[in-house]
Design a protein around this motif. Structure first.
Motif, short mmCIF file in Angstrom:
data_model
loop_
_atom_site.label_atom_id
_atom_site.label_comp_id
_atom_site.label_asym_id
_atom_site.label_seq_id
_atom_site.Cartn_x
_atom_site.Cartn_y
_atom_site.Cartn_z
N LEU A 115 1.99 1.89 7.08
CA LEU A 115 1.25 1.91 8.34
C LEU A 115 2.11 1.55 9.54
CD1 LEU A 115 -2.21 0.44 7.27
CD2 LEU A 115 -1.46 2.82 7.37
N VAL A 116 3.24 0.86 9.30
CA VAL A 116 4.14 0.53 10.43
C VAL A 116 5.42 1.35 10.37
CG1 VAL A 116 3.17 -1.77 10.75
CG2 VAL A 116 5.13 -1.47 9.21
N ARG A 117 5.36 2.49 9.62
CA ARG A 117 6.41 3.50 9.61
C ARG A 117 7.69 3.11 8.87
NH1 ARG A 117 2.14 4.57 11.47
NH2 ARG A 117 1.71 5.14 13.63
N GLU A 118 7.63 2.08 8.03
CA GLU A 118 8.79 1.72 7.21
C GLU A 118 8.68 2.49 5.89
OE1 GLU A 118 11.32 -0.31 7.93
OE2 GLU A 118 10.64 -0.93 9.92
N PHE A 119 8.89 3.81 5.97
CA PHE A 119 8.56 4.68 4.85
C PHE A 119 9.49 4.48 3.64
CE2 PHE A 119 6.87 7.76 8.25
CZ PHE A 119 5.63 7.16 8.21
N GLU A 120 10.75 4.27 3.87
CA GLU A 120 11.69 4.11 2.76
C GLU A 120 11.34 2.87 1.93
OE1 GLU A 120 16.51 3.74 1.90
OE2 GLU A 120 15.78 4.24 3.92
N THR A 121 11.09 1.76 2.62
CA THR A 121 10.70 0.53 1.92
C THR A 121 9.37 0.72 1.22
OG1 THR A 121 11.87 -0.81 3.55
CG2 THR A 121 10.21 -1.92 2.20
N ALA A 122 8.43 1.39 1.89
CA ALA A 122 7.11 1.63 1.30
C ALA A 122 7.24 2.39 -0.02
CB ALA A 122 6.23 2.40 2.28
N TYR A 123 8.12 3.40 -0.04
CA TYR A 123 8.25 4.22 -1.25
C TYR A 123 8.78 3.39 -2.41
CZ TYR A 123 7.58 9.00 -2.75
OH TYR A 123 7.04 10.13 -3.32
N LYS A 124 9.75 2.54 -2.14
CA LYS A 124 10.31 1.70 -3.21
C LYS A 124 9.24 0.77 -3.78
CE LYS A 124 15.04 1.70 -1.35
NZ LYS A 124 16.09 0.90 -0.70
N LEU A 125 8.45 0.17 -2.90
CA LEU A 125 7.41 -0.76 -3.34
C LEU A 125 6.33 -0.05 -4.15
CD1 LEU A 125 7.09 -2.75 -0.01
CD2 LEU A 125 7.82 -3.74 -2.20
N LEU A 126 5.90 1.12 -3.68
CA LEU A 126 4.82 1.82 -4.35
C LEU A 126 5.27 2.43 -5.67
CD1 LEU A 126 3.15 3.46 -1.24
CD2 LEU A 126 2.24 1.61 -2.64
N GLU A 127 6.50 2.95 -5.72
CA GLU A 127 7.01 3.46 -6.99
C GLU A 127 7.11 2.35 -8.02
OE1 GLU A 127 10.67 5.64 -6.16
OE2 GLU A 127 9.56 7.49 -6.61
N ARG A 128 7.53 1.18 -7.57
CA ARG A 128 7.61 0.02 -8.46
C ARG A 128 6.22 -0.38 -8.95
NH1 ARG A 128 9.87 -2.51 -12.48
NH2 ARG A 128 9.83 -4.78 -12.34
N ALA A 129 5.24 -0.32 -8.06
CA ALA A 129 3.87 -0.72 -8.42
C ALA A 129 3.31 0.17 -9.53
CB ALA A 129 2.97 -0.67 -7.20
N VAL A 130 3.43 1.49 -9.40
CA VAL A 130 2.85 2.38 -10.41
C VAL A 130 3.72 2.44 -11.66
CG1 VAL A 130 1.57 3.72 -8.72
CG2 VAL A 130 3.88 4.45 -9.36
N GLU A 131 4.98 2.08 -11.53
CA GLU A 131 5.83 1.98 -12.72
C GLU A 131 5.40 0.79 -13.56
OE1 GLU A 131 10.33 0.46 -13.47
OE2 GLU A 131 10.13 2.11 -12.04
N LEU A 132 5.08 -0.34 -12.90
CA LEU A 132 4.62 -1.53 -13.60
C LEU A 132 3.24 -1.32 -14.20
CD1 LEU A 132 5.78 -4.25 -11.06
CD2 LEU A 132 6.57 -4.04 -13.43
N ASP A 133 2.37 -0.66 -13.46
CA ASP A 133 1.01 -0.43 -13.93
C ASP A 133 0.59 1.00 -13.59
OD1 ASP A 133 -1.61 -0.43 -14.68
OD2 ASP A 133 -2.31 -1.77 -13.10
N PRO A 134 0.79 1.94 -14.51
CA PRO A 134 0.43 3.34 -14.24
C PRO A 134 -1.06 3.54 -13.97
CG PRO A 134 1.85 3.15 -16.17
CD PRO A 134 1.41 1.76 -15.83
N ASN A 135 -1.89 2.54 -14.29
CA ASN A 135 -3.33 2.65 -14.08
C ASN A 135 -3.79 2.01 -12.78
OD1 ASN A 135 -3.97 3.81 -16.77
ND2 ASN A 135 -3.17 1.87 -17.47
N CYS A 136 -2.85 1.68 -11.91
CA CYS A 136 -3.18 1.04 -10.64
C CYS A 136 -3.64 2.11 -9.64
CB CYS A 136 -1.98 0.27 -10.09
SG CYS A 136 -2.32 -0.60 -8.56
N ALA A 137 -4.95 2.32 -9.56
CA ALA A 137 -5.49 3.38 -8.71
C ALA A 137 -5.10 3.17 -7.25
CB ALA A 137 -7.01 3.43 -8.84
N TRP A 138 -5.08 1.92 -6.81
CA TRP A 138 -4.74 1.66 -5.40
C TRP A 138 -3.30 2.06 -5.10
CZ3 TRP A 138 -6.58 1.77 -1.00
CH2 TRP A 138 -6.06 1.06 0.08
N GLY A 139 -2.39 1.84 -6.06
CA GLY A 139 -1.00 2.26 -5.87
C GLY A 139 -0.90 3.76 -5.68
N TRP A 140 -1.65 4.53 -6.50
CA TRP A 140 -1.63 5.99 -6.37
C TRP A 140 -2.27 6.43 -5.05
CZ3 TRP A 140 1.63 8.51 -9.13
CH2 TRP A 140 1.97 8.05 -10.41
N ASN A 141 -3.31 5.71 -4.62
CA ASN A 141 -3.92 6.01 -3.32
C ASN A 141 -2.90 5.89 -2.21
OD1 ASN A 141 -5.00 4.81 -0.71
ND2 ASN A 141 -6.94 5.47 -1.58
#
Length: 532
Positions: free
Chosen positions: A395-421
């Motif tokens: 939401l504050v345009r830090e897209f590269e950091t956002a991608y790393k965090l979100l990829e890590r989130a769904v890697e840790l928990d593939p069933n995390c619906a909020w991460g996929w959202n």
């Protein structure tokens, strides 16, 4: 085309659309219903009735001409603006209008068909005037409810669950292994979700083959929730049922069933396991939030303050955002290193940026990043906290950091619906509409009953807008508004889609909803919030 590219269309709309006069604040009241002409809302006993814009226009036109026989030609002229439309489409809208008003084609208590001539609105109504500046325009929010959307809890204070052995309902006793395998997979999957305390198989399988009382299981295993189920396998088909119970009350808080074939038994096991895990997560979060709301008001426990904040933050509404942030700030005073509260507070400030809830975008963005950076050092491998951090950075345009965090989130928990959202939204900002839609669809599949799914609907609509598929964009955004009418920020994307699709009258009707929610809104402010 980026998400913000449609703002030019919105700017044209604000200039060219003939907006209704704000002084036209009539509300037509009859038999428990009210039709708010200025807000374009139908309510029944105070609750909003979900209708498409064109259906509302039909209801409003008929109701304002109560008692008068209106020809089909006049209806086509006033509601469809002489556009070519099939008889089936007109009939569909009439049926939808009747359904919204508690009527049907047989009774015709409200909307009467005079065969071969037209329609007549039968019920007399009173006309009330409401202040356009009050809350009448917006549907009543579900204050303090725990069923909108909730988030996972901190690892040391989160919910606890026991998955009991599923009953083998098959005629073949040797199929017991299949039921046991499903339970093993569910336990393993839930164990990946760090905030859940999941009782090990060796303990839960002591109940195998025995009648159980979930309240007793709760006392013996010291857990709040119990998941039970059964498996019925016949020839090449299988049915799996499951139900989640609160051990305190013994009441069921979620149940579902899954049907499939055995063409690939392992794929079926994975699908069922993923579906069960994805579905029970929001149910447990909702129950935890509700439990926290009922706690003594004197409690200053950071966890409970965090849980109380969840429904407010997830409402994605300006006033609710402020309430949620206030509770989170109290939680952080009690525990400054609380990763989930830090991440949630960062997301709150990010919301203010992207939804035009601030006059100082830079200050809110700086605060969001400050809180997010604090949370990162404490989040560890908490997939949900990482997802919220990814949301804040997006939401504050830090897209590269956002991608790393979100990829890590769904890697840790593939069933995390909020991460996929959140990955869906990030892909949209990066102009990857196909990837965006896939992520949203996965989030919905993992958590089909999630009250936050309206946000996925908006995201799918926005991705179709990127692809210039305006009819699909409109359909999904209207679906989102029907699911959550209070999210008026959706009109920023819906109005340009209407204009682009040539649906100028729909855009005219929608525009006052946006202006009412944002009295000082300008296209430049929308560009600043939505630029991608």
């Amino acid at each position: 085309m980026s998400f913000a590219a449609g703002v030019a269309l919105l700017e044209c709309a604000t200039v060219s659309l003939n907006m209704p006069d704000a002084s036209d604040n009539r509300v037509l009241v009859f038999h428990g219903f009210d039709v708010d002409l200025c807000a374009a809302v139908v309510r029944r006993d105070g609750s909003v009735v979900e209708v498409e814009p064109q259906v509302f226009e039909l209801i409003a036109f008929l109701a304002t001409n109560q008692g008068r026989l209106i020809s089909y030609d006049e209806i086509l002229e006033q509601v469809w603006k002489k556009r070519h439309v099939s008889d089936a489409a007109v009939a569909t809208r009439i049926n939808a209008a009747r359904k919204a008003l508690g009527d049907d084609g047989t009774a015709q208590r409200v909307i009467k068909t005079v065969r071969g001539r037209g329609l007549r609105f039968e019920l007399e109504h009173q006309v009330e005037n409401k202040d356009y500046g009050d809350a009448a325009m917006r549907p009543p929010a579900e204050k303090g409810s725990g069923n909108r959307f909730n988030f996972l809890e901190p690892p040391h204070q989160g919910p606890s669950i026991a998955v009991l052995p599923f009953d083998n309902m098959s005629s073949d006793a040797e199929q017991e292994y299949f039921a046991d395998g499903i339970v093993e997979d569910i336990i393993t999957g839930l164990s990946r979700v760090k905030p859940f305390l999941v009782i090990a198989r060796n303990s839960t399988f002591t109940y195998k083959g025995k009648p159980v009382d979930v309240r007793q299981v709760g006392r013996e295993l010291n857990v709040r929730y119990v998941l039970e189920g059964s498996v019925r396998k016949s020839d090449r088909t299988v049915r799996i049922t499951s139900q989640l119970s609160d051990t305190g009350s013994g009441h069921h808080i979620w149940a579902d069933r899954f049907d499939g074939t055995l063409s690939d038994i392992f794929e079926l096991q994975d699908r069922v396991t993923s579906s069960v895990i994805g579905a029970i997560q929001p149910s447990i979060r909702a129950a935890e939030s509700s439990r926290s709301q009922r706690k003594r008001s004197g409690s200053i426990d950071a966890y409970d303050l965090y849980m109380q904040a969840l429904p407010h933050v997830a409402a994605l509404e300006r006033a609710e955002n402020a309430k949620g942030l206030s509770l989170l700030e109290q939680a952080l005073r009690a525990d400054p290193s609380y990763a989930s509260a830090l991440a949630m507070a960062a997301w709150c400030h990010g919301q203010r940026c992207v939804y035009n809830w601030t006059d100082d975008w830079s200050a809110e963005a700086r605060r969001a990043l400050q809180l997010a950076n604090q949370a990162v050092s404490h989040a560890g491998d908490d997939s949900f906290a990482l997802s919220m951090l990814g949301a804040a950075h997006t939401l504050v345009r830090e897209f590269e950091t956002a991608y790393k965090l979100l990829e890590r989130a769904v890697e840790l928990d593939p069933n995390c619906a909020w991460g996929w959202n959140r990955l869906g939204w990030l892909n949209g900002y990066l102009n990857k509409p196909r990837e965006s839609i896939e992520c949203f669809e996965k989030a919905i599949r993992l958590s089909p009953l999630d009250p936050m799914n309206f946000n996925c609907f908006v995201g799918i609509g926005s991705a179709h807008f990127l692809e210039q598929h305006q009819d699909d964009a409109i359909r999904w955004m209207e679906k989102a508004l029907a699911a959550h009418p209070g999210a008026c920020w959706i009109y920023r994307q819906l109005i340009p889609a209407y204009v682009s699709a040539g649906r100028i009258e729909d855009a005219k009707r929608a525009l006052p909803n946006l202006v009412h929610e944002y009295p000082g809104i300008t296209c430049e402010k929308i560009r600043a919030a939505m630029r991608g």
